[in-house]
Write a protein that holds these residues in place. Structure first.
Motif, mmCIF file in Angstrom:
data_model
loop_
_atom_site.group_PDB
_atom_site.id
_atom_site.type_symbol
_atom_site.label_atom_id
_atom_site.label_comp_id
_atom_site.label_asym_id
_atom_site.label_seq_id
_atom_site.Cartn_x
_atom_site.Cartn_y
_atom_site.Cartn_z
ATOM 1 N N SER A 177 42.811 -32.623 -23.261
ATOM 2 C CA SER A 177 41.504 -32.027 -22.951
ATOM 3 C C SER A 177 41.590 -30.514 -23.049
ATOM 4 C CB SER A 177 41.075 -32.419 -21.530
ATOM 5 O OG SER A 177 39.947 -31.677 -21.108
ATOM 6 N N VAL A 178 40.461 -29.903 -23.392
ATOM 7 C CA VAL A 178 40.397 -28.441 -23.363
ATOM 8 C C VAL A 178 40.594 -27.921 -21.946
ATOM 9 C CG1 VAL A 178 38.966 -28.215 -25.430
ATOM 10 C CG2 VAL A 178 37.867 -28.492 -23.185
ATOM 11 N N SER A 179 40.433 -28.786 -20.950
ATOM 12 C CA SER A 179 40.690 -28.381 -19.561
ATOM 13 C C SER A 179 42.150 -27.990 -19.357
ATOM 14 C CB SER A 179 40.331 -29.520 -18.595
ATOM 15 O OG SER A 179 38.947 -29.758 -18.594
ATOM 16 N N GLY A 203 37.047 -31.813 -26.348
ATOM 17 C CA GLY A 203 36.027 -31.091 -25.618
ATOM 18 C C GLY A 203 35.119 -32.103 -24.940
ATOM 19 N N VAL A 208 27.846 -25.625 -27.032
ATOM 20 C CA VAL A 208 28.860 -26.005 -28.021
ATOM 21 C C VAL A 208 28.421 -25.495 -29.388
ATOM 22 C CG1 VAL A 208 30.111 -27.927 -29.074
ATOM 23 C CG2 VAL A 208 29.369 -28.084 -26.682
ATOM 24 N N HIS A 260 36.579 -30.482 -30.546
ATOM 25 C CA HIS A 260 35.731 -29.865 -29.524
ATOM 26 C C HIS A 260 34.480 -29.197 -30.089
ATOM 27 C CE1 HIS A 260 37.547 -26.396 -31.152
ATOM 28 N NE2 HIS A 260 38.215 -25.926 -30.113
ATOM 29 N N GLY A 313 34.558 -25.431 -29.959
ATOM 30 C CA GLY A 313 34.983 -24.795 -28.710
ATOM 31 C C GLY A 313 33.816 -24.234 -27.914
ATOM 32 N N GLU A 314 34.001 -23.052 -27.378
ATOM 33 C CA GLU A 314 32.984 -22.418 -26.540
ATOM 34 C C GLU A 314 32.669 -21.030 -27.076
ATOM 35 O OE1 GLU A 314 35.033 -22.440 -22.807
ATOM 36 O OE2 GLU A 314 33.971 -24.229 -22.134
#
Length: 244
Positions: free
Chosen positions: A125-127, A168, A192, A226, A229-230
């Protein structure tokens, strides 16, 4: 993947069901395992009850399988829990499910994977690569899982390939609960770059790729799934180059 034996942990709903369905479409013989049976079975997959936090049960499960070509360590998750609002033991349970359980399963499958010259796909996970307030233990577990996969890839080469899908946000049957209904899902989707959340089937296709011969030279890698990303927060905060 035709004729390959694939095990997907936690493959009864959401991301796991999407992964299982993708492997079925690719021609694999798929077993999904979880503590409870699925409300909606994945067509073409076989369900086996298993508590992944029970090492003896996990070893027995894999010993009963004639062959394992691919193991997808998907089972995991976390409730929203701020660090200071809960005791360490509760956070440790999140670590157990998201880090220790994949290690237990992979070690239990090791002999069969080695004989098959098989592949392990960790669902990260991106976490695990950014601060995760409210899910700190989960983020720590996913960071550890990615590192664990890289170490496995080195220790077990060239017999077993080990890679990680770094996910993501994915749209599942629980998305509305996480993000506050459809309006919340749509608002989150706009953060996103791709403009939407991933579909579980798209995660499944990425998992099939990493497990397939098309990725035969890929091991110890982390594939980001993801949607771009962000968007960096400073871009919205900055005042230069903004239209009047």
């Amino acid at each position: 993947m035709r004729g390959k034996a694939v095990v997907v942990t936690g493959g009864t709903r959401g991301v796991g069901a999407g992964i299982a369905a993708a492997f079925v479409r690719a021609g694999a013989e798929v077993v999904v395992c979880a503590r409870r049976p699925p409300e909606k079975p994945v067509e073409g997959a076989v369900f086996a009850p298993l508590d992944l936090r029970d090492p003896q049960a996990v070893r027995g499960f894999f010993e009963a399988l004639a062959r394992v070509d691919v193991l997808v360590n998907n089972a995991g998750g976390t409730p929203y829990r701020l660090l200071a609002q809960s005791e360490a033991e509760r956070h440790a349970r999140v670590l157990e499910l998201n880090l220790t359980a994949p290690l237990t399963a992979t070690l239990a499958a090791y002999d069969r994977l080695r004989r098959a010259r098989g592949s392990v796909v960790m669902i990260g996970s991106v976490s695990g690569t950014r601060p995760s307030p409210g899910a700190a233990a989960y983020g720590a577990a996913k960071a550890g899982l990615e590192n664990l996969a890289r170490s496995m890839a080195v220790e077990w080469a060239p017999d077993i390939r080990v890679n990680t899908l770094v996910l993501g946000m994915v749209r599942t049957e629980l998305s509305a609960l996480h993000y506050g209904g459809e309006d919340g899902v749509e608002a989150v989707s706009r953060t996103v770059p791709a403009g939407r959340l991933a579909d579980p089937v798209e995660v499944g296709e990425a998992a099939v790729f990493l497990a397939s011969d098309a990725a035969a030279y890929i091991s110890g890698a982390s594939l980001l799934v993801h949607g771009g990303g962000e968007r960096p927060a400073y871009l919205d905060a900055a005042t230069v180059n903004k239209e009047e």
